[in-house]
Design an enzyme around this catalytic site. Structure first.
Site, mmCIF file in Angstrom:
data_model
loop_
_atom_site.group_PDB
_atom_site.id
_atom_site.type_symbol
_atom_site.label_atom_id
_atom_site.label_comp_id
_atom_site.label_asym_id
_atom_site.label_seq_id
_atom_site.Cartn_x
_atom_site.Cartn_y
_atom_site.Cartn_z
ATOM 1 N N VAL A 149 0.815 -1.228 0.000
ATOM 2 C CA VAL A 149 0.000 0.000 0.000
ATOM 3 C C VAL A 149 0.852 1.283 0.000
ATOM 4 O O VAL A 149 0.473 2.279 -0.613
ATOM 5 C CB VAL A 149 -0.988 -0.021 1.199
ATOM 6 N N CYS A 150 2.012 1.267 0.664
ATOM 7 C CA CYS A 150 2.865 2.473 0.696
ATOM 8 C C CYS A 150 3.241 2.913 -0.721
ATOM 9 O O CYS A 150 3.100 4.076 -1.083
ATOM 10 C CB CYS A 150 4.152 2.209 1.479
ATOM 11 N N ASN A 151 3.742 1.977 -1.518
ATOM 12 C CA ASN A 151 4.147 2.318 -2.879
ATOM 13 C C ASN A 151 2.947 2.779 -3.710
ATOM 14 O O ASN A 151 3.044 3.712 -4.511
ATOM 15 C CB ASN A 151 4.822 1.123 -3.552
ATOM 16 N N PHE A 154 2.157 6.284 -2.800
ATOM 17 C CA PHE A 154 3.223 7.150 -3.325
ATOM 18 C C PHE A 154 3.023 7.372 -4.832
ATOM 19 O O PHE A 154 3.121 8.499 -5.325
ATOM 20 C CB PHE A 154 4.571 6.464 -3.027
#
Ligand code: PCA
Length: 218
Positions: A149-151, A154
């Protein structure tokens, strides 16, 4: 006084960590403010996002629409990290073996089928690393924030920023909070807050006086 609006996002609890430092740290920073910026009036808005491929970006986008920021810094937890990871690049891929909170497990799927393969951040990473060295904050550059989810957040953030006239956006991965000196994992909370203050201060300075020296992508 020059007005600046900065949005810093973090995530809800994740990976067995009840209070995600990626939200705790921005919240503390917003309460305390960022020093060392003469002639600047800074407003910091924070938001904690669900660990969800489909819901994280819409909520950050909503916060952005309200705050109308000049700078957006998203943060997330990387449990195994020793120090701060300054993310250089967001890639157009979701690939996960563990489910997000909606029980979604995308495998080798593009985030935006019509989008470019990757985006570089325009945050002044070299200048930020210089401050980290000065403040003895362990940090490295990172070429991707994973494929979870972070990528995804981003990538969506940089996708949005690419259509904006003058917004700086980036992603900082944080290690766990660890108050005891640890050779491999985690940093004290105060050091994480100081690191995020450095990121915001350097980004504001760069926004006011852009120069190619502060940027580091390769
Ligand atoms: N880290 C996850 C998502 C939420 C967080 O704090 C990641 O690395 O993708």
């Amino acid at each position: 006084m020059q007005q600046f609006s900065v949005v810093i996002s973090g995530f809800d609890h994740y990976d067995g960590i009840e209070v995600n430092p990626s939200y705790e740290v921005p919240k503390l920073l917003a309460q305390r403010g960022v020093g060392g910026l003469d002639g600047v009036e800074l407003t910091i808005s924070t938001v904690s996002l669900p660990v969800s491929f489909s819901k994280a970006w819409p909520l950050l986008n909503q916060t952005i629409e309200t705050a109308k920021p000049d700078i957006v810094i998203a943060t997330g937890l990387k449990r195994a990290a020793r120090g701060i990871l300054l993310e250089r690049c967001a890639t157009n891929i979701m690939d996960s073996s563990k489910p997000d909170i909606d029980n979604t497990t995308p495998r080798l799927a593009p985030i935006d089928p019509n989008g470019p393969a990757a985006y570089w951040t325009r945050l002044p990473l070299r200048a930020i690393l210089g401050d980290f060295t000065h403040d003895s904050i362990p940090a490295t550059l990172s070429s991707d924030a994973g494929t979870f989810v972070c990528n995804s957040l981003f990538y969506n953030l940089l996708n949005w920023a690419s259509s904006q006239e003058k917004v700086l956006a980036g992603f900082v991965s944080l290690p766990m909070v660890n108050e005891d000196p640890h050779p491999q994992r985690g940093l004290p909370l105060e050091q994480l807050v100081q690191a995020c203050a450095d990121v915001v201060r350097k980004s504001v300075e760069y926004y006011m006086r852009p120069s190619s020296e502060g940027i580091l992508i390769a």
